[in-house]
Design an enzyme around this catalytic site. Structure first.
Site, PDB file in Angstrom:
ATOM      1  N   ASP A 200       2.278   1.918   3.382  1.00  0.00           N
ATOM      2  CA  ASP A 200       3.284   1.029   3.985  1.00  0.00           C
ATOM      3  C   ASP A 200       4.676   1.510   3.662  1.00  0.00           C
ATOM      4  OD1 ASP A 200       1.071  -0.630   4.364  1.00  0.00           O
ATOM      5  OD2 ASP A 200       1.489  -1.765   2.523  1.00  0.00           O
TER       6      ASP A 200
ATOM      7  N   HIS B 202       0.887  -1.176   0.000  1.00  0.00           N
ATOM      8  CA  HIS B 202       0.000   0.000   0.000  1.00  0.00           C
ATOM      9  C   HIS B 202       0.919   1.218   0.000  1.00  0.00           C
ATOM     10  CE1 HIS B 202      -2.552  -2.825   2.424  1.00  0.00           C
ATOM     11  NE2 HIS B 202      -3.565  -2.227   1.842  1.00  0.00           N
TER      12      HIS B 202
HETATM   13  C1  XLS Z   1      -8.018  -6.774   4.274  1.00  0.00           C
HETATM   14  C2  XLS Z   1      -7.447  -6.959   2.959  1.00  0.00           C
HETATM   15  C3  XLS Z   1      -6.250  -6.079   2.641  1.00  0.00           C
HETATM   16  C4  XLS Z   1      -6.034  -6.030   1.145  1.00  0.00           C
HETATM   17  C5  XLS Z   1      -5.185  -4.900   0.682  1.00  0.00           C
HETATM   18  O1  XLS Z   1      -8.780  -7.588   4.768  1.00  0.00           O
HETATM   19  O2  XLS Z   1      -7.129  -8.313   2.807  1.00  0.00           O
HETATM   20  O3  XLS Z   1      -5.121  -6.511   3.333  1.00  0.00           O
HETATM   21  O4  XLS Z   1      -5.501  -7.218   0.674  1.00  0.00           O
HETATM   22  O5  XLS Z   1      -5.702  -3.668   0.993  1.00  0.00           O
END
Ligand code: XLS
Ligand code: NI
Ligand code: NI
Length: 442
Positions: A105, A102
């Site tokens: 991150d 993200h």
């Molecule tokens: C949350 C999601 C998240 C996505 C990315 O439950 O799995 O981690 O994969 O934003």
């Protein structure tokens, strides 16, 4: 740059009988499975967020992990660089080809949007340097449109159009970052695109906002020549009470309704499938069958807990069935298997991160061997095809071709021309076949 995981050397394939704890017993990147290298069949990625940006906190307690870059008082850009150094050391030692991130991150938020943008650009360049040295590639990028308080009522589906606009600005930069890093795809998880109470929610209005947002994303993708897939990651709830991208079938209907089919695909997470009351197998089969399959987040849930525990996959049977559908559909394409996985909060040794991933990766590798054997064995497919054979000739073909009506069918049934007798679905026999393939393969 000093080493962080000093007790762990690069993980190697040593075969099923090795006594080395941190070694691959089944993940053998160069082994050919159904005509392709295992690494290219599985396209494994590590998620930056749960492994490096999450300190092991939960709603009842603080972080438990050893993540020095998360210490308060550190210069945020210095900390972000240390986090990147450690993340790439991990990816390289694990030996898997991809990572996912993200925007939030990778780079810290600044005081202003412009500063956040500069931080992201600087960190993208920094990550590009690590990618060049390690050879690790980007499976997908995404924007965090759910953590900041401004997104408490959603991003694209927020009642305030200024929040929509802010989210649009943020996602534009996240797509740019993904493209700059050569990302194979881009993912949208609608973390808060849903509601907490219907008393204050206009569902129809919010769906239209979401569709508008997605059209803007699609237009932007084409305008910059980004070639990867755009994917929605379905999830029924958590953090909101209800999310609009509930499951694959709901997303499929949404895409159809708003003329987005062919532009957006799905990133299926095992745990999200089970939260929606489906099996992982069901969600993958639905997506493959309906031409919307994109990629996978490989984490599983806990059978007793009703939330997204994000555990490492450890059931060969469960993953084999999902992989069987992927292979039947022609394989992963530009998608992959992302480890959107979290360690348990008590797993606080540095090497626990390796134990989780190595075990999960071996689970995928074993499952790939089983799924390939299911394809090669052919008996499952044969049974399925035989069950529906009636639809390609005679009355079946006439019905599907639209040449018969209710009165015509009634006439034929009355005349005794049509008189079906029940046929066995052979479920137990098919389940036994799967178990036999499992046992003889791994
Ligand atoms: C949350 C999601 C998240 C996505 C990315 O439950 O799995 O981690 O994969 O934003
Ligand atoms: Ni999830
Ligand atoms: Ni996910």
């Amino acid at each position: 740059m000093s080493e962080f995981f000093t007790d762990v050397s690069p993980i190697r394939y040593e075969g099923p009988d090795t006594t080395t704890d941190l070694a691959y017993r089944f993940y053998d990147p160069d082994r050919i499975v159904l005509g392709k290298r295992m690494e290219d069949q599985l396209r494994i990625a590590v998620a930056y967020w749960h492994s490096f940006a999450w300190p092991g906190s939960d709603v009842f307690g603080a972080g438990t992990f050893d993540r020095p870059w998360a210490d308060v008082g550190r210069d945020p850009m210095e900390a972000a660089k240390q986090k990147a150094d450690v993340a790439f050391e991990f990816f390289a030692k694990l030996g898997t080809p991809f990572f996912c991130f993200h925007d939030a991150d990778l780079a810290p938020a600044g005081e202003t949007f412009a500063e956040s943008k500069r931080n992201l650009e600087e960190m993208v360049d920094y990550a590009a340097g690590h990618m060049a040295t390690t050879g690790v590639k980007l499976l997908w990028g995404t924007a965090n449109l759910f953590s900041h308080p401004r997104y408490a009522a959603g991003a694209a589906t927020n009642p305030d159009p200024e929040v929509f606009a802010y989210a649009a600005a943020q996602i534009k930069n996240a797509i740019d970052a993904t493209q700059r890093l050569g990302g194979a795809n881009y993912v949208l998880w609608g973390g808060r695109e849903g509601y907490e109470t219907l008393l204050n929610t206009m569902m129809r209005q919010e769906s239209e906002q979401l569709a508008r947002f997605l059209h803007m994303v699609v237009d932007y993708k084409h305008s910059i020549g980004f070639e990867g897939m755009l994917m929605i990651e379905p999830k029924p709830q958590e953090p909101t009470k209800h999310q609009y991208d509930y499951d694959c079938s709901t997303v499929h209907g949404f895409l159809e309704r708003y003329d987005l089919l062919g532009e957006l695909f799905v990133n299926i997470e095992g745990n999200h499938a089970t939260l929606a009351g489906h099996s992982f197998h069901h969600e993958v089969a639905y997506a493959v069958d309906n031409g919307i399959f994109g990629s996978i987040d490989a984490n599983r849930g806990d059978p007793q807990n009703g939330w997204d525990t994000d555990q490492f996959p450890n059931s060969v049977e469960e993953v084999s069935l999902a992989l069987y559908e992927v292979l039947r559909g022609g394989g992963l394409g530009t998608g992959g298997f992302n480890f959107d996985t979290k360690l348990r909060r008590q797993s606080m040794s540095r090497d626990d991160l390796f134990h989780g991933h190595v075990g999960g990766i071996d689970t995928l590798a074993r499952s790939l061997l089983v799924a390939a054997e299911m394809i090669e064995d052919g008996s499952l497919e044969e049974a399925r095809a035989a069950r529906y054979a009636g639809w390609s000739t005679g009355i079946g073909a006439e019905i599907m071709g639209g040449s018969v009506s209710l009165p015509i069918l009634e006439e034929r049934v009355v005349a005794g021309e049509i008189d079906p007798s029940p046929v066995s679905g052979r479920q137990e026999q098919l389940e036994n076949t799967v178990n036999r393939i499992l046992r003889r393969t791994v």
